[in-house]
Scaffold this active site. Structure first.
Site, PDB file in Angstrom:
ATOM      1  N   HIS A   1       1.143  -1.405  -0.494  1.00  0.00           N
ATOM      2  CA  HIS A   1       0.427   0.421  -0.418  1.00  0.00           C
ATOM      3  C   HIS A   1       0.555   1.110   0.186  1.00  0.00           C
ATOM      4  O   HIS A   1       1.764   1.202   0.329  1.00  0.00           O
ATOM      5  CB  HIS A   1      -1.021  -0.212   1.666  1.00  0.00           C
ATOM      6  CG  HIS A   1      -1.773   0.762   1.044  1.00  0.00           C
ATOM      7  ND1 HIS A   1      -2.073   1.920   1.361  1.00  0.00           N
ATOM      8  CD2 HIS A   1      -3.195   0.891   0.727  1.00  0.00           C
ATOM      9  CE1 HIS A   1      -3.165   2.878   1.071  1.00  0.00           C
ATOM     10  NE2 HIS A   1      -4.010   1.991   0.613  1.00  0.00           N
TER      11      HIS A   1
ATOM     12  N   ASP B   1      -7.981  -5.345  -0.326  1.00  0.00           N
ATOM     13  CA  ASP B   1      -8.371  -6.255  -1.469  1.00  0.00           C
ATOM     14  C   ASP B   1      -8.192  -7.814  -1.238  1.00  0.00           C
ATOM     15  O   ASP B   1      -8.023  -8.966  -1.854  1.00  0.00           O
ATOM     16  CB  ASP B   1      -7.502  -6.097  -2.810  1.00  0.00           C
ATOM     17  CG  ASP B   1      -7.956  -4.111  -3.051  1.00  0.00           C
ATOM     18  OD1 ASP B   1      -7.948  -3.772  -3.334  1.00  0.00           O
ATOM     19  OD2 ASP B   1      -9.843  -4.504  -3.413  1.00  0.00           O
TER      20      ASP B   1
HETATM   21  C1  SDX Z   1      -6.444  -0.584  -3.098  1.00  0.00           C
HETATM   22  O1  SDX Z   1      -4.470   4.970  -2.260  1.00  0.00           O
HETATM   23  C2  SDX Z   1      -5.687   3.757  -1.645  1.00  0.00           C
HETATM   24  O2  SDX Z   1      -5.965   4.211  -0.551  1.00  0.00           O
HETATM   25  C3  SDX Z   1      -5.774   2.538  -2.622  1.00  0.00           C
HETATM   26  C4  SDX Z   1      -7.039   1.626  -1.262  1.00  0.00           C
HETATM   27  C5  SDX Z   1      -8.449   2.285  -1.425  1.00  0.00           C
HETATM   28  O3  SDX Z   1      -8.698   2.273  -0.233  1.00  0.00           O
HETATM   29  O4  SDX Z   1      -8.899   3.466  -2.314  1.00  0.00           O
HETATM   30  O5  SDX Z   1      -6.114   1.036  -0.384  1.00  0.00           O
HETATM   31  C6  SDX Z   1      -7.341   0.651  -1.994  1.00  0.00           C
HETATM   32  O6  SDX Z   1      -6.480   0.366  -4.199  1.00  0.00           O
HETATM   33  C7  SDX Z   1      -5.041  -0.909  -2.188  1.00  0.00           C
HETATM   34  C8  SDX Z   1      -4.049  -1.477  -3.535  1.00  0.00           C
HETATM   35  C9  SDX Z   1      -4.474  -2.407  -4.414  1.00  0.00           C
HETATM   36  N1  SDX Z   1      -3.245  -3.072  -5.314  1.00  0.00           N
HETATM   37  C10 SDX Z   1      -2.755  -4.078  -4.777  1.00  0.00           C
HETATM   38  O7  SDX Z   1      -2.548  -4.455  -3.853  1.00  0.00           O
HETATM   39  C11 SDX Z   1      -2.003  -4.256  -5.913  1.00  0.00           C
HETATM   40  C12 SDX Z   1      -0.179  -4.738  -5.306  1.00  0.00           C
HETATM   41  N2  SDX Z   1       0.295  -3.598  -4.978  1.00  0.00           N
HETATM   42  C13 SDX Z   1       0.553  -2.513  -5.280  1.00  0.00           C
HETATM   43  O8  SDX Z   1       0.797  -3.234  -6.656  1.00  0.00           O
HETATM   44  C14 SDX Z   1       1.356  -1.459  -4.367  1.00  0.00           C
HETATM   45  O9  SDX Z   1       1.780  -2.373  -3.121  1.00  0.00           O
HETATM   46  C15 SDX Z   1       0.685  -0.233  -4.784  1.00  0.00           C
HETATM   47  C16 SDX Z   1       0.410   0.055  -5.984  1.00  0.00           C
HETATM   48  C17 SDX Z   1      -0.466  -0.537  -3.871  1.00  0.00           C
HETATM   49  C18 SDX Z   1       1.138   0.509  -3.450  1.00  0.00           C
HETATM   50  O10 SDX Z   1       3.030   1.006  -4.543  1.00  0.00           O
HETATM   51  P1  SDX Z   1       3.723   1.877  -4.711  1.00  0.00           P
HETATM   52  O11 SDX Z   1       3.366   2.568  -3.345  1.00  0.00           O
HETATM   53  O12 SDX Z   1       4.072   2.317  -5.570  1.00  0.00           O
HETATM   54  O13 SDX Z   1       5.307   1.248  -4.039  1.00  0.00           O
HETATM   55  P2  SDX Z   1       6.092   0.549  -4.752  1.00  0.00           P
HETATM   56  O14 SDX Z   1       5.632   0.842  -6.357  1.00  0.00           O
HETATM   57  O15 SDX Z   1       6.811   2.392  -4.685  1.00  0.00           O
HETATM   58  O16 SDX Z   1       6.730  -0.518  -4.376  1.00  0.00           O
HETATM   59  C19 SDX Z   1       7.465  -0.027  -3.333  1.00  0.00           C
HETATM   60  C20 SDX Z   1       8.694  -1.270  -3.095  1.00  0.00           C
HETATM   61  C21 SDX Z   1       9.130  -2.045  -4.330  1.00  0.00           C
HETATM   62  O17 SDX Z   1       9.963  -2.840  -3.937  1.00  0.00           O
HETATM   63  P3  SDX Z   1      11.813  -2.498  -4.412  1.00  0.00           P
HETATM   64  O18 SDX Z   1      11.646  -1.541  -5.683  1.00  0.00           O
HETATM   65  O19 SDX Z   1      11.989  -0.888  -3.699  1.00  0.00           O
HETATM   66  O20 SDX Z   1      12.766  -2.925  -3.565  1.00  0.00           O
HETATM   67  O21 SDX Z   1       8.125  -2.742  -2.949  1.00  0.00           O
HETATM   68  C22 SDX Z   1       7.535  -3.236  -3.388  1.00  0.00           C
HETATM   69  C23 SDX Z   1       8.507  -2.782  -5.070  1.00  0.00           C
HETATM   70  O22 SDX Z   1       8.372  -3.715  -5.498  1.00  0.00           O
HETATM   71  N3  SDX Z   1       5.897  -3.576  -3.405  1.00  0.00           N
HETATM   72  C24 SDX Z   1       5.308  -4.995  -3.403  1.00  0.00           C
HETATM   73  C25 SDX Z   1       4.437  -4.729  -3.975  1.00  0.00           C
HETATM   74  N4  SDX Z   1       4.038  -3.597  -3.623  1.00  0.00           N
HETATM   75  C26 SDX Z   1       5.167  -2.857  -3.364  1.00  0.00           C
HETATM   76  N5  SDX Z   1       6.137  -5.873  -3.836  1.00  0.00           N
HETATM   77  C27 SDX Z   1       5.176  -7.499  -3.843  1.00  0.00           C
HETATM   78  N6  SDX Z   1       4.578  -7.420  -3.888  1.00  0.00           N
HETATM   79  C28 SDX Z   1       3.973  -6.212  -4.008  1.00  0.00           C
HETATM   80  N7  SDX Z   1       1.920  -6.110  -3.991  1.00  0.00           N
END
Ligand code: SDX
Length: 379
Positions: A261, A315
């Site tokens: 998140h 989710d």
């Molecule tokens: C919702 O914003 C809200 O409030 C949304 C929500 C709401 O109520 O409206 O809460 C609802 O949308 C929840 C999120 C649902 N989406 C997912 O579950 C999809 C999977 N999650 C992601 O892709 C991710 O976590 C996000 C998009 C939710 C957030 O991504 P960010 O903040 O842009 O994080 P990032 O891409 O900068 O990642 C930071 C690090 C990275 O690793 P490094 O490159 O630094 O080594 O964390 C890792 C990412 O690879 N990472 C994950 C991950 N999410 C982030 N690694 C594995 N699995 C994941 N899900």
């Protein structure tokens, strides 16, 4: 004009000042108008929570009864919208059907009397009342059936499940569904709410605002993740396969749907409440192996990625509730939209109260004074 540093995804950049909800991502706290989500999930209903979000205070008995009556009285959709939905391909995604139908609602109420509290209340009631009926109607029509009219005797969530399944739901299912709607109603400046505010800031109508937000919510990185979570759990198939699946995914730098998140760096408090709902469901209606797989996933991913603040988000468990209720997977995100309309409308109203059209700047890194090359001289 001072240009701030560019932050991809506007991470950490305030886009608005708002009193609607607050998230403390380090401590896993979510409040709607200052009330903790755990209290609302236990004591409130979705319509009461929607009223709180939109008008800022919990309604008294008369206010709540009047609001519920108004919403119940507007649940039927225009027959022209129903006829329009009959032209949609059965194979189309229900989120696209919902976005088209929400936008079409604006055709019937084109006046934009945005400073008139009665216009605002009417739009709030129509959208809260119509969106569930649109979702249920498309579900029945894509199966070749006529949609079911809303049942005036049933409350908000029981009526939705009735229109979807053509039978009155068990009271426990209706209550659990209503709590899911409370949990997903609002969440500060998420992507779809940001879309809603940008669209609202141009002073367009609220139907266009909601249609814009629906389109944004549908993406797999946002509201579309709940559908992908179930597909992931079905692909894993057993508790034994969880660790190999996670190890392989990490090798391929694949993201786990339902985890991570932008704001929460601990477990999403909504995920914890959803787990308790899952356990209530399974206690009464029988266990589901996908919950065991989900819990094992949570354990292994905490071991491997907890240090990066990657924990379950809203989710991850919501899909297990809907799946146990027999709801088709591709309706999970439309159900998220049914709930989040309350938050989008609260932000629409708040944006209008002190509006300034969104127009950020950019850092240009393109060319200057580049010559026009005639087509016969181009490679
Ligand atoms: C919702 O914003 C809200 O409030 C949304 C929500 C709401 O109520 O409206 O809460 C609802 O949308 C929840 C999120 C649902 N989406 C997912 O579950 C999809 C999977 N999650 C992601 O892709 C991710 O976590 C996000 C998009 C939710 C957030 O991504 P960010 O903040 O842009 O994080 P990032 O891409 O900068 O990642 C930071 C690090 C990275 O690793 P490094 O490159 O630094 O080594 O964390 C890792 C990412 O690879 N990472 C994950 C991950 N999410 C982030 N690694 C594995 N699995 C994941 N899900």
């Amino acid at each position: 004009m001072m240009v701030c540093e560019f932050k991809p995804g506007l991470e950490g950049i305030p886009a608005a000042q708002s009193s609607i909800s607050n998230v403390d991502g380090q401590n896993g706290i979510l409040e709607y108008r200052g009330i903790r989500i755990e209290e609302l999930a236990e004591k409130s209903t979705f319509l009461e929570t929607a009223y709180l979000l939109i008008w800022g205070e919990l309604p008294n008995k008369e206010e709540l009864e009047a609001f519920e009556h108004e919403v119940h009285s507007h649940r039927r959709i225009k027959y022209r919208i129903r006829d329009m939905m009959k032209c949609f391909p059965e194979s189309g995604h229900p989120m696209d059907a919902l976005q088209a139908s929400a936008a079409a609602l604006g055709l019937f109420y084109s006046r934009r009397d945005l400073h008139n509290p009665i216009y605002i209340r009417d739009a709030v009631v129509r959208l809260l009342a119509n969106i569930p009926t649109m979702v249920a109607a498309f579900q029945l029509m894509r199966k070749g059936n006529d949609p079911v009219r809303p049942c005036d005797d049933l409350d908000y969530s029981a009526n939705f499940l009735y229109m979807l399944n053509e039978k009155e739901p068990d009271p426990l299912l209706a209550r659990i569904f209503d709590v899911c709607l409370i949990l997903q109603a609002e969440h500060t400046m998420n992507a779809s709410t940001f879309s809603a505010r940008v669209t609202a800031s141009t002073l367009t109508d609220p139907y266009a605002v909601v249609a814009s937000a629906v389109g944004t919510l549908g993406g797999p990185l946002h509201g579309g993740a709940n559908e992908e979570v179930i597909q992931m759990l079905e692909e894993i198939g057993s508790v034994e396969n969880v660790r190999p699946y996670i190890d392989d995914s990490l090798q391929r730098n694949v993201r786990f749907m339902g985890f991570g998140h932008r704001v929460y760096k601990v477990k999403d408090p909504r995920a914890t409440i959803l787990q308790s709902l899952v356990e209530q469901l399974f206690a009464k209606f029988g266990h589901d192996k996908y919950y065991d797989i989900a819990q094992e996933m949570e354990r292994v991913i905490e071991e491997k990625l907890g240090h990066k603040g990657i924990y379950p988000n809203v989710d991850f468990y919501s899909g297990l509730v809907y799946r146990k209720m027999g709801i088709p997977t591709d309706l999970f995100t439309p159900i998220f939209a049914i709930s989040r309309v309350a938050g989008w409308l609260a932000h629409w109203k708040e944006q209008l109260e002190e509006n300034r059209i969104f127009r950020p700047t950019q850092i240009y890194n393109g060319r200057h004074d580049h010559p026009y090359t005639p087509i016969e001289q181009r490679a």
